[in-house]
Write an enzyme that holds these catalytic residues in place. Structure first.
Site, PDB file in Angstrom:
ATOM      1  N   ALA C 243      49.226  51.326 -35.866  1.00  0.00           N
ATOM      2  CA  ALA C 243      48.048  51.663 -35.069  1.00  0.00           C
ATOM      3  C   ALA C 243      47.074  52.554 -35.854  1.00  0.00           C
ATOM      4  CB  ALA C 243      48.493  52.341 -33.777  1.00  0.00           C
ATOM      5  N   HIS C 244      45.959  52.865 -35.231  1.00  0.00           N
ATOM      6  CA  HIS C 244      44.903  53.585 -35.939  1.00  0.00           C
ATOM      7  C   HIS C 244      45.322  54.999 -36.341  1.00  0.00           C
ATOM      8  CE1 HIS C 244      42.953  54.698 -31.765  1.00  0.00           C
ATOM      9  NE2 HIS C 244      44.231  54.973 -31.810  1.00  0.00           N
TER      10      HIS C 244
END
Lengths: 349, 349, 349
Positions: C243-244
């Site tokens: 994920a980011h």
């Protein structure tokens, strides 16, 4: 590109305390922000860091003003929901700095003569659009996307490169589909006949509402006889699997790697942590929140937070507790027996 | 398109009670069926709904006839396996209503001069077929698919758009590969040398039998030195990962998000629920059924149903039980100590 | 193609005992190896099989020589790390047998005039490279890949077909990205405003170091304000979600289906078994090893092996233990009460 602070606040609302003529160039986190940035305070835990930021502007809640004002000398934007204001402000800068793709169809795209592409839509290189498909105004179809027969894409929806959107799938307005997503694959339906699996044709479609985001490599299967339905405002992260005939209620959000088995009916405003799994044919009420890594094996009729994962431990400790888990059924009997014996001893005494 | 009921039963078998000249247009679920539909009763639980259906025709088991006949006035099709009959009937209508893609190679496809494409095969836009690859009769390769060097695709196999089928991968006849699937990626093999990972070349291929379905975004890695093998009749749902050197036995079916680690050898006629995980180098016997969300950490030599997931609870309740799980090893000792003490007390008394 | 054994050892090191003029054609496992093959013994458990192999050459550790020498009459290569030597030798044969793709840009690729493609790079059919992107010397971009605006690909990096590498993503030298991977999709960031989700623009990029491998259908999201970072030597298997804003430290390796939630910071030389999940905003120390199927819900500050999955059992047994898990909190109280009562009984006696 930069903007006058007063213009931004005029557009987005909120109460400005400070000089509207300050020029700002973007958003940054509290610690990374420089002298032309806007930053935001979304939780009281970070108020000391907020007071020390070098940013020109701080977005904050009314309740933080008394603490921040004596300590921070830039401009303030007061709002009920600083995190949402940050989201709006960031979008403001994106619009300011982004040139939308030019309308038109790239020469390498293969478009059926019976497809209808709005004149303001942008169709990238190597896209394929099949017969009867419709692409709405201002929509963007990135390079390499496939749009199947009779598919419908509403206005202002963006498909990033390499999305597969198969026949008889619909998506509404202002949607976003990330790369690698596959919408409208066959549901997993087979009848077993003397050990052999007979494929059940999957003849339903997929119906996706407005303002839906679908993450990278997420898959949403078409229905068997009816449609799979994703309602307005649903947000799906990456690597999610939505099986055939599911219904996902409005504004429900799912984090990465979630799986939803066939015909599950999930309510509105639910959230699912990463890798949560929902079994098939279940009903989940509105406002249910499922923790990461938890398997939902029964319907949930009451709002609330639900969890079910084995706690992490050092491997050796896990080995010991896992060995005991296997004996738990015996433990119950041994405790009952002890209680009986102790009761007898107590009475006799 | 519609069909005469007698023609359908002549083609699919089963015993018809009723007018063979009735005209039917498709299949529908019990409650949604209209007066030109066929519907089916696959479980006794739904027999009251079946009796009340508006459908023209009901597929049912012999055992249901006594209950249904006085209550339902349409035609009946009697069969040993109504659900399988439904599957066959649905396929009958799909064939009736579907025009197969025209044979031939789309002008935008890039086909190596040494590839062999059967004249009855259909190759969609932007497909790439590399040197030495073979595509069999009546196969359909959807838009944007990649077929690598020396790959082989048997007759009547369908690749939906955007499948990646890499060099030295074979699939047999009547296969279906859904969009986004990647077959023949490198297995995950590295040797650790003083903290650095040295890639081990993955020089095996993938061998897939006949009548196999591979779901959307499912990945099947090529073998390291030998082949990864998927036997006849295997059905894989979406988002599944099959690592290098695995062997998946005939007619085994896996639901979405299952993972199988390297060199696992799985038997025939097994089923795996969604997100089940199988560790590497294990052997799983025939007719093993693993529940959703369960991790298989040892070989299974006996047929049966196996399960291992933490039960879901309200978050607060989970917090309490999870805290106790961490102390389970101590519990065992405390129960033993209590048993000893109570025994002593009992004897002394 | 074949090689003289002496040439191979001269290139890769190790001590050769035997005839350097033996001609060898490839690597094979102990049992499958034929008379022109090299094989390897990587664990003492297999020493009897090694002694019986038909291979011409055996790679082994010094400690095995005394056992093997009287039993095996082919050539020996002695090395500290036979498995790593096998990896190097297998790569030696791959180089010998593989013709690298010809440099140049396929006629069907769509390349922005402002992209810079090194003259020795190979760009396959239907590739799209957007404005400002850079592809380094000797890199290979497979068919159907998308390379976004201002993306950078270092020298000698290979993208297999159908990779999506979006704008402002960088990867270093000698990288490998398997088919179907999506790098640079939007992070999953939304602010909730009265039940509606407001998208937070994801304006960071992805920065990937040298010698990184990214598996098939793995997704790595771009950062929200800063970059997502994958450091040198990281190896990611298939179907992984990063994920980011995550940071994955040097030489960390993750098996298939792992998920890492946003802003997690993972140390160096860690390993994660298949389907391990790491929650967001956690910090994981160097040299942490997480078992398959385990959820990491807190930061880990100490190196070691960690595990947390529910043990598999026959379904009926699982049903019984799972029922008891739900009562564990009560068990603690009942054991305490018993301990109190028994103590009283013991004292009174």
């Amino acid at each position: 590109m930069s903007t006058r602070l007063g213009d931004l606040v005029k557009s987005l609302g909120g109460e400005l305390i400070g000089d509207p003529d300050v020029v700002v160039t973007g958003i940054a986190p509290l610690e990374a922000a420089g002298e032309s940035h806007i930053t935001f305070l979304s939780t009281t835990k970070l108020r000391s860091q907020a007071a020390a930021t070098r940013a020109a502007v701080l977005i904050l809640a009314h309740a933080e003003v008394d603490f921040i004002r004596p300590r921070f000398h830039g401009a303030l934007i007061l709002t009920d929901n600083p995190y949402a204001y940050y989201a709006h402000a960031a979008n403001y800068f994106v619009l300011l700095n982004t040139t939308p793709p030019s309308p038109g169809i790239h020469a390498s795209a293969v478009i059926s003569s019976s497809a209808r592409i709005a004149p303001t839509a942008s169709i990238g290189p190597h896209v394929v659009v099949e017969a009867g498909a419709i692409v709405g105004e201002h929509s963007v179809i990135g390079a390499g996307c496939f749009i199947g027969q009779d598919a419908r894409i509403g206005a202002s929806t963006v498909f990033h490169p390499n999305v597969t959107f198969l026949s008889d799938c619909h998506i509404g307005e202002r949607g976003v589909v990330q790369s690698g997503a596959v919408i409208g694959g066959d549901g997993f339906g087979f009848a077993n006949q003397k050990g052999q699996w007979i494929k059940i044709p999957q003849t339903g479609g997929v119906r996706i509402g407005d303002d839906v985001e679908v993450g990278a490599s997420t898959t949403i299967d078409r229905g068997a006889l009816e449609h799979t339905r994703i309602e307005n405002g649903v947000k799906l992260d990456n690597q999610i699997q939505i099986a055939h005939n599911c219904i996902i209620g409005e504004n429900t959000a799912m984090a990465g790697c979630v799986g939803v088995a066939g015909s599950a009916k999930i309510g509105r405003n639910c959230t699912f942590g990463g890798a949560a799994m929902i079994l098939g044919h279940l009903t989940i009420a509105d406002n249910v929140h499922v923790s990461s890594g938890s398997l939902v094996s029964r319907s949930i009729h009451e709002a609330g937070q639900y969890t079910g994962f084995y706690p992490l431990a050092k491997n050796a400790d896990w080995g010991k507790t896992a060995a005991v888990v296997r004996q738990l059924d015996g433990f119950r009997d041994r405790i009952r027996e002890l209680e009986k014996l102790v009761k007898e001893l107590t009475i006799k005494k």
